[in-house]
Design a protein around this motif. Structure first.
Motif, PDB file in Angstrom:
ATOM      1  N   ALA A 218       1.190  -4.022  12.994  1.00 44.69           N
ATOM      2  CA  ALA A 218       0.205  -4.593  13.234  1.00 44.69           C
ATOM      3  C   ALA A 218      -1.152  -3.698  13.613  1.00 44.69           C
ATOM      4  N   ARG A 219      -1.115  -2.579  13.809  1.00 37.95           N
ATOM      5  CA  ARG A 219      -2.160  -1.613  13.836  1.00 37.95           C
ATOM      6  C   ARG A 219      -2.710  -1.458  12.588  1.00 37.95           C
ATOM      7  N   ALA A 220      -1.551  -1.199  11.515  1.00 34.91           N
ATOM      8  CA  ALA A 220      -1.890  -1.026  10.298  1.00 34.91           C
ATOM      9  C   ALA A 220      -2.884  -1.933   9.665  1.00 34.91           C
ATOM     10  N   LYS A 227      -4.412  -1.462   5.579  1.00 39.65           N
ATOM     11  CA  LYS A 227      -3.542  -2.649   5.309  1.00 39.65           C
ATOM     12  C   LYS A 227      -3.340  -2.837   3.801  1.00 39.65           C
ATOM     13  N   VAL A 228      -4.268  -1.955   3.074  1.00 39.78           N
ATOM     14  CA  VAL A 228      -3.944  -2.014   1.686  1.00 39.78           C
ATOM     15  C   VAL A 228      -3.290  -0.721   1.039  1.00 39.78           C
ATOM     16  N   ASN A 229      -3.323   0.290   2.073  1.00 34.83           N
ATOM     17  CA  ASN A 229      -2.645   1.560   1.648  1.00 34.83           C
ATOM     18  C   ASN A 229      -1.225   1.515   1.292  1.00 34.83           C
ATOM     19  N   PRO A 230      -0.734   1.875   0.159  1.00 35.31           N
ATOM     20  CA  PRO A 230       0.857   1.898  -0.207  1.00 35.31           C
ATOM     21  C   PRO A 230       1.805   2.259   1.016  1.00 35.31           C
ATOM     22  N   ARG A 231       1.270   3.352   1.625  1.00 41.03           N
ATOM     23  CA  ARG A 231       2.135   3.951   2.762  1.00 41.03           C
ATOM     24  C   ARG A 231       2.130   3.229   4.086  1.00 41.03           C
ATOM     25  N   ASP A 316       2.611   5.817  -2.739  1.00 41.36           N
ATOM     26  CA  ASP A 316       1.459   6.621  -3.032  1.00 41.36           C
ATOM     27  C   ASP A 316       0.237   6.757  -1.829  1.00 41.36           C
ATOM     28  N   ARG A 317      -0.298   8.011  -1.956  1.00 40.42           N
ATOM     29  CA  ARG A 317      -1.284   7.949  -0.927  1.00 40.42           C
ATOM     30  C   ARG A 317      -2.377   7.234  -0.883  1.00 40.42           C
ATOM     31  N   TYR A 318      -2.913   6.624  -2.234  1.00 35.14           N
ATOM     32  CA  TYR A 318      -3.797   5.629  -2.493  1.00 35.14           C
ATOM     33  C   TYR A 318      -3.452   4.411  -3.388  1.00 35.14           C
ATOM     34  N   ASN A 319      -3.841   3.263  -3.059  1.00 31.86           N
ATOM     35  CA  ASN A 319      -3.822   2.197  -4.302  1.00 31.86           C
ATOM     36  C   ASN A 319      -4.667   2.404  -5.293  1.00 31.86           C
ATOM     37  N   GLN A 320      -4.665   1.577  -6.393  1.00 31.20           N
ATOM     38  CA  GLN A 320      -5.572   1.913  -7.454  1.00 31.20           C
ATOM     39  C   GLN A 320      -6.891   1.938  -7.229  1.00 31.20           C
ATOM     40  N   ALA A 321      -7.605   1.139  -6.502  1.00 30.34           N
ATOM     41  CA  ALA A 321      -8.881   0.962  -6.285  1.00 30.34           C
ATOM     42  C   ALA A 321      -9.190   2.525  -5.242  1.00 30.34           C
TER      43      ALA A 321
END
Length: 330
Positions: A218-220, A227-231, A316-321
């Motif tokens: 919920a916090r993420a 909310k869009v970060n892979p982790r 991953d630590r980041y998504n594509q964007a």
């Protein structure tokens, strides 16, 4: 508070600094009173290294720091950054490392901060098509002009750092580095040490994963970034919470908050490593700063590595964007 040098020729600063991105709503809103209370607590804890950027809240972070300085005095060593731009028509992000842009950006930052000079000015993201040698000459010129005492780069590869350092000493490289993100171990930690460059570690508690109060789903989901970060998306978040339970259990056995142990591990990776946790919560800052009081021995470090071995994180630590801008290396 223990101190470390901010670059070979730089000043001594607190071993643990404070990142000021969170006071501008990155993970949620923060009022000016909350920001001022956080800065007051940082001073009480001996923290004197404050890191911001012109893009944090579109200048809001710098403006808040400027108001604090006007009220309390210039009580921190200041670092700020520039180079990330947004197209006003499309909203697309791009990078500008031209002399004109960096100079104008730093001038605007100085005005918002209410100071004549900052201690450290970073290129926030490299403009890939502009030679880093040219950018380094620009930054050296800003030092000579008295607008910054030193300069650095954020999220660059070791090879880029070596090219820049051949032109002028680079005081600091800022990179995500923690028990959750170990990529700097693949050459950046070593290159910074060899060149006398500080490695300023942002997100040192893994965006909350390495704390006693990690974000639940919920916090993420309430954070535009997480909310869009892979982790932090399902099912990775649940797996990462389970994995980091091992660190929380170890910290509890040692009578410590998990964040303290995560910060202590970072500080043990080299005298040139300076974590800058970002938080809106003074108590969470105190937990992070407590890590500077710890002297981990070989057995402690082995137990931490056993709890969270390299490669434990799901996603991953980041998504594509989010990967647009940081330099990859292996």
């Amino acid at each position: 508070m223990k101190t470390r040098k901010l670059g070979a020729q730089g000043p001594k600063v607190s071993a643990v600094g404070l990142g000021a991105m969170n006071i501008s709503g990155f993970y949620g809103p923060a009022t000016q009173d909350e920001a001022f209370a956080l800065f007051d607590r940082a001073r009480e804890l001996g923290v004197d290294h404050l890191d911001t950027s012109n893009v944090y809240g579109k200048g809001h972070s710098e403006e808040t720091i400027g108001r604090y300085f006007k009220d309390r005095g210039a009580v921190f060593r200041l670092a700020t950054k520039a180079g990330i731009c947004t197209d006003p028509d499309t909203g697309a992000r791009y990078f500008d490392n031209s002399a004109e842009h960096l100079t104008a950006s730093l001038d605007a930052s100085l005005a918002r901060l209410g100071v004549e000079c900052v201690d450290l000015f970073y290129v926030h993201r490299r403009e890939a098509d502009r030679p880093i040698e040219e950018v380094t000459e620009t930054l050296a010129g800003l030092v000579r002009a008295g607008k910054t005492r030193a300069f650095g780069y954020s999220e660059i590869a070791p090879a880029s750092l070596r090219r820049a350092a051949a032109i002028h000493p680079v005081a600091a490289v800022q990179s995500e580095y923690s028990l959750a993100t170990r990529a700097p171990d693949l050459g950046l930690v070593q290159t910074c040490a060899a060149l006398g460059t500080a490695l300023v570690a942002f997100s040192p508690v893994g965006r909350g994963l390495l704390t006693d109060t990690p974000p639940d789903q919920a916090r993420a989901d309430a954070s535009a970034f997480l909310k869009v970060n892979p982790r932090f998306v399902a099912p990775n978040l649940a797996a990462n919470l389970t994995a980091t339970d091992r660190l929380r259990e170890l910290a509890a056995e040692m009578g410590l908050p998990a964040a303290s142990l995560a910060i202590a591990w970072l500080l043990a990776q080299g005298d040139h490593v300076l974590p800058i946790p970002g938080t809106r919560n003074p108590d969470h800052l105190a937990e992070a700063v407590r890590g500077a009081e710890l002297d981990l021995d070989a057995e402690d470090l082995a137990r931490i590595e056993d709890a969270l071995p390299v490669g434990w994180a799901h996603g991953d630590r980041y998504n594509q964007a989010q990967w647009i801008g940081p330099e990859s290396f292996s």
